[in-house]
Design a protein around this motif. Structure first.
Motif, PDB file in Angstrom:
ATOM      1  N   ARG A  82      89.412 116.009  63.976  1.00  0.00           N
ATOM      2  CA  ARG A  82      89.030 116.633  65.249  1.00  0.00           C
ATOM      3  C   ARG A  82      88.538 118.076  65.077  1.00  0.00           C
ATOM      4  NH1 ARG A  82      93.014 114.493  70.041  1.00  0.00           N
ATOM      5  NH2 ARG A  82      92.744 112.260  69.626  1.00  0.00           N
ATOM      6  N   SER A  83      87.761 118.298  64.067  1.00  0.00           N
ATOM      7  CA  SER A  83      87.313 119.665  63.781  1.00  0.00           C
ATOM      8  C   SER A  83      85.863 119.933  64.144  1.00  0.00           C
ATOM      9  CB  SER A  83      87.517 119.970  62.297  1.00  0.00           C
ATOM     10  OG  SER A  83      86.786 119.065  61.494  1.00  0.00           O
ATOM     11  N   ALA A  84      85.063 118.912  64.329  1.00  0.00           N
ATOM     12  CA  ALA A  84      83.626 119.088  64.523  1.00  0.00           C
ATOM     13  C   ALA A  84      83.221 118.994  65.990  1.00  0.00           C
ATOM     14  CB  ALA A  84      82.851 118.056  63.718  1.00  0.00           C
ATOM     15  N   ALA A  85      82.348 119.891  66.392  1.00  0.00           N
ATOM     16  CA  ALA A  85      81.753 119.794  67.726  1.00  0.00           C
ATOM     17  C   ALA A  85      80.675 118.723  67.758  1.00  0.00           C
ATOM     18  CB  ALA A  85      81.157 121.145  68.129  1.00  0.00           C
ATOM     19  N   VAL A  86      79.942 118.591  66.641  1.00  0.00           N
ATOM     20  CA  VAL A  86      78.848 117.635  66.534  1.00  0.00           C
ATOM     21  C   VAL A  86      78.842 117.030  65.141  1.00  0.00           C
ATOM     22  CG1 VAL A  86      76.337 117.280  66.671  1.00  0.00           C
ATOM     23  CG2 VAL A  86      77.431 118.998  68.128  1.00  0.00           C
ATOM     24  N   VAL A  87      78.617 115.732  65.078  1.00  0.00           N
ATOM     25  CA  VAL A  87      78.251 115.073  63.829  1.00  0.00           C
ATOM     26  C   VAL A  87      76.796 114.639  63.977  1.00  0.00           C
ATOM     27  CG1 VAL A  87      78.588 113.077  62.331  1.00  0.00           C
ATOM     28  CG2 VAL A  87      80.568 114.304  63.221  1.00  0.00           C
ATOM     29  N   LEU A  88      75.994 115.018  63.010  1.00  0.00           N
ATOM     30  CA  LEU A  88      74.557 114.757  63.030  1.00  0.00           C
ATOM     31  C   LEU A  88      74.218 113.767  61.927  1.00  0.00           C
ATOM     32  CD1 LEU A  88      71.672 115.463  64.001  1.00  0.00           C
ATOM     33  CD2 LEU A  88      71.771 117.481  62.524  1.00  0.00           C
ATOM     34  N   ASP A  89      73.459 112.726  62.292  1.00  0.00           N
ATOM     35  CA  ASP A  89      73.095 111.680  61.340  1.00  0.00           C
ATOM     36  C   ASP A  89      71.624 111.341  61.551  1.00  0.00           C
ATOM     37  OD1 ASP A  89      72.679 108.730  60.602  1.00  0.00           O
ATOM     38  OD2 ASP A  89      74.661 109.082  59.748  1.00  0.00           O
ATOM     39  N   ARG A 142      85.885 116.455  67.502  1.00  0.00           N
ATOM     40  CA  ARG A 142      86.870 116.926  68.459  1.00  0.00           C
ATOM     41  C   ARG A 142      86.707 116.134  69.759  1.00  0.00           C
ATOM     42  NH1 ARG A 142      84.065 122.856  69.595  1.00  0.00           N
ATOM     43  NH2 ARG A 142      82.498 122.171  71.118  1.00  0.00           N
ATOM     44  N   PRO A 143      87.732 116.097  70.610  1.00  0.00           N
ATOM     45  CA  PRO A 143      87.611 115.389  71.891  1.00  0.00           C
ATOM     46  C   PRO A 143      86.403 115.901  72.681  1.00  0.00           C
ATOM     47  CG  PRO A 143      89.889 115.995  71.486  1.00  0.00           C
ATOM     48  CD  PRO A 143      89.084 116.664  70.402  1.00  0.00           C
ATOM     49  N   GLY A 144      85.609 114.974  73.152  1.00  0.00           N
ATOM     50  CA  GLY A 144      84.414 115.344  73.905  1.00  0.00           C
ATOM     51  C   GLY A 144      83.238 115.733  73.042  1.00  0.00           C
ATOM     52  N   GLY A 145      83.405 115.687  71.717  1.00  0.00           N
ATOM     53  CA  GLY A 145      82.314 116.039  70.817  1.00  0.00           C
ATOM     54  C   GLY A 145      81.182 115.025  70.882  1.00  0.00           C
ATOM     55  N   ALA A 146      80.106 115.326  70.170  1.00  0.00           N
ATOM     56  CA  ALA A 146      78.914 114.486  70.231  1.00  0.00           C
ATOM     57  C   ALA A 146      78.526 113.986  68.852  1.00  0.00           C
ATOM     58  CB  ALA A 146      77.753 115.256  70.839  1.00  0.00           C
ATOM     59  N   LEU A 147      78.154 112.718  68.794  1.00  0.00           N
ATOM     60  CA  LEU A 147      77.515 112.141  67.630  1.00  0.00           C
ATOM     61  C   LEU A 147      76.038 112.001  67.956  1.00  0.00           C
ATOM     62  CD1 LEU A 147      77.367 110.630  64.910  1.00  0.00           C
ATOM     63  CD2 LEU A 147      78.047 108.548  66.144  1.00  0.00           C
ATOM     64  N   VAL A 148      75.192 112.677  67.183  1.00  0.00           N
ATOM     65  CA  VAL A 148      73.744 112.652  67.401  1.00  0.00           C
ATOM     66  C   VAL A 148      73.119 111.854  66.259  1.00  0.00           C
ATOM     67  CG1 VAL A 148      71.646 114.035  67.637  1.00  0.00           C
ATOM     68  CG2 VAL A 148      73.823 114.889  68.559  1.00  0.00           C
ATOM     69  N   ASP A 207      64.125 106.932  67.464  1.00  0.00           N
ATOM     70  CA  ASP A 207      65.039 106.879  68.608  1.00  0.00           C
ATOM     71  C   ASP A 207      66.191 107.845  68.351  1.00  0.00           C
ATOM     72  OD1 ASP A 207      63.591 104.848  69.954  1.00  0.00           O
ATOM     73  OD2 ASP A 207      64.483 103.347  68.632  1.00  0.00           O
ATOM     74  N   LEU A 208      66.378 108.788  69.274  1.00  0.00           N
ATOM     75  CA  LEU A 208      67.443 109.783  69.160  1.00  0.00           C
ATOM     76  C   LEU A 208      68.514 109.465  70.194  1.00  0.00           C
ATOM     77  CD1 LEU A 208      68.206 112.418  67.647  1.00  0.00           C
ATOM     78  CD2 LEU A 208      67.215 113.663  69.569  1.00  0.00           C
ATOM     79  N   THR A 209      69.708 109.157  69.736  1.00  0.00           N
ATOM     80  CA  THR A 209      70.791 108.776  70.645  1.00  0.00           C
ATOM     81  C   THR A 209      71.967 109.734  70.505  1.00  0.00           C
ATOM     82  OG1 THR A 209      71.581 107.197  68.973  1.00  0.00           O
ATOM     83  CG2 THR A 209      70.207 106.327  70.739  1.00  0.00           C
ATOM     84  N   VAL A 210      72.632 109.966  71.624  1.00  0.00           N
ATOM     85  CA  VAL A 210      73.844 110.781  71.663  1.00  0.00           C
ATOM     86  C   VAL A 210      75.000 109.894  72.103  1.00  0.00           C
ATOM     87  CG1 VAL A 210      74.996 112.778  72.709  1.00  0.00           C
ATOM     88  CG2 VAL A 210      72.538 112.896  72.159  1.00  0.00           C
ATOM     89  N   TRP A 211      76.103 109.968  71.352  1.00  0.00           N
ATOM     90  CA  TRP A 211      77.260 109.126  71.584  1.00  0.00           C
ATOM     91  C   TRP A 211      78.497 110.007  71.804  1.00  0.00           C
ATOM     92  CZ3 TRP A 211      76.733 103.626  70.439  1.00  0.00           C
ATOM     93  CH2 TRP A 211      75.484 103.303  69.908  1.00  0.00           C
ATOM     94  N   ARG A 212      79.453 109.502  72.608  1.00  0.00           N
ATOM     95  CA  ARG A 212      80.729 110.192  72.810  1.00  0.00           C
ATOM     96  C   ARG A 212      81.885 109.322  72.310  1.00  0.00           C
ATOM     97  NH1 ARG A 212      79.331 115.472  73.884  1.00  0.00           N
ATOM     98  NH2 ARG A 212      77.548 115.430  75.287  1.00  0.00           N
ATOM     99  N   PRO A 213      82.913 109.958  71.754  1.00  0.00           N
ATOM    100  CA  PRO A 213      84.074 109.177  71.298  1.00  0.00           C
ATOM    101  C   PRO A 213      84.744 108.455  72.468  1.00  0.00           C
ATOM    102  CG  PRO A 213      84.116 111.411  70.402  1.00  0.00           C
ATOM    103  CD  PRO A 213      83.052 111.392  71.447  1.00  0.00           C
TER     104      PRO A 213
END
Length: 275
Positions: free
Chosen positions: A147-154, A169-175, A267-273
């Motif tokens: 739970r340390s990252a605000a964003v994970v980028l892939d 982290r809670p509420g963070g974003a996977l891009v 395609d650029l997608t944003v995901w939430r935990p």
């Protein structure tokens, strides 16, 4: 390596926090990992399943990105990351850390570039003052605190839904950026390159749906106008580089009039935990 980035790192052997001492990262249990003279640390604690892009592939990627042909994608990725506010941004399969560097450039964030390619990490470690670079294999576990990252980028990189969910982290974003059906279609047809898997969307959801909920999807489309050298770099930096003969590609491109057209289709997608 930036001191704030180090606070988020964990020993790949015992998961204890790491600290910097005499060009190495060490934990309280005595495990030590040298920081290479180029600035990255090897935190694989073993042999990764894949050694990543070759030096030639990395050089091709650096040349193509420096020419600005993927600017539409770079800008879209940076916009998505910037909406998340300041924090730690981890790019998995970061390569030269081009997207990571742009994404944190105008924010207070720090970045961590993760890759298995030593050739890529040599460049990633120099991508920006607020960027740290480590060698690690996402399939063997990221050497990062829970739970340390605000964003994970892939961006066009391997994805591990379980690891991404653990470090966000809670509420963070996977891009996530994945190639669309028409990505570089003109070159694929002309040169016999690897085609985009028609089931890519289904595989994306299969790999992430257990841990994430998709929030937004943005198509990034742009026409490209390439020199022969740029087109050669574009082939040489991607998966087709493993399956094509560079001399044959150069010969085929030599017979094509400049500029060579191609299409950026991502395609650029944003995901939430998931809660």
């Amino acid at each position: 390596m930036h001191p704030v980035v180090i606070t988020h790192l964990r020993c790949p052997v015992c998961r204890a926090p790491l600290s910097s001492a005499q060009r190495a990262l060490r934990c309280a249990q005595g495990h030590s990992f040298d920081i290479a003279r180029q600035g990255y640390a090897d935190l694989t604690a073993g042999r990764p399943a894949h050694t990543g892009d070759t030096a030639d592939m990395v050089a091709a990627r650096a040349a193509l990105l420096a020419a600005g042909h993927f600017e539409a994608l770079t800008g879209a990725v940076a916009d998505a990351v910037a909406r998340e506010g300041a924090g730690l941004v981890i790019e998995v399969g970061a390569g030269t850390a081009h997207y990571l560097a742009r994404s944190i450039r105008d924010t207070g964030s720090v970045g961590l570039a993760v890759d298995t390619s030593k050739a890529a990490l040599k460049r990633a470690a120099r991508a920006g003052e607020r960027i740290g670079a480590v060698r690690a294999d996402v399939w063997q576990g990221l050497p990062v605190a829970d739970r340390s990252a605000a964003v994970v980028l892939d961006v066009f990189a391997p994805r591990s839904g379980a690891e991404f969910a653990r470090v966000l982290r809670p509420g963070g974003a996977l891009v996530v950026a994945t190639p669309g059906a028409g990505h570089l279609g003109e070159l694929v047809d002309a040169l016999g390159l690897i085609r985009v898997d028609p089931a890519k969307r289904e595989r994306l959801h299969k790999g992430l749906d257990e841990w994430f909920v998709p929030e937004t999807e943005r198509p990034v489309r742009a026409p490209l106008s390439l020199s022969r050298a740029d087109a050669h770099s574009l082939v040489g930096m991607g998966p087709s580089a493993w399956h094509t003969d560079p001399a044959a590609i150069a010969a085929a491109l030599g017979g094509m009039p400049e500029p060579i057209p191609a299409t950026l289709d991502v395609d650029l997608t944003v995901w939430r935990p998931r809660p």
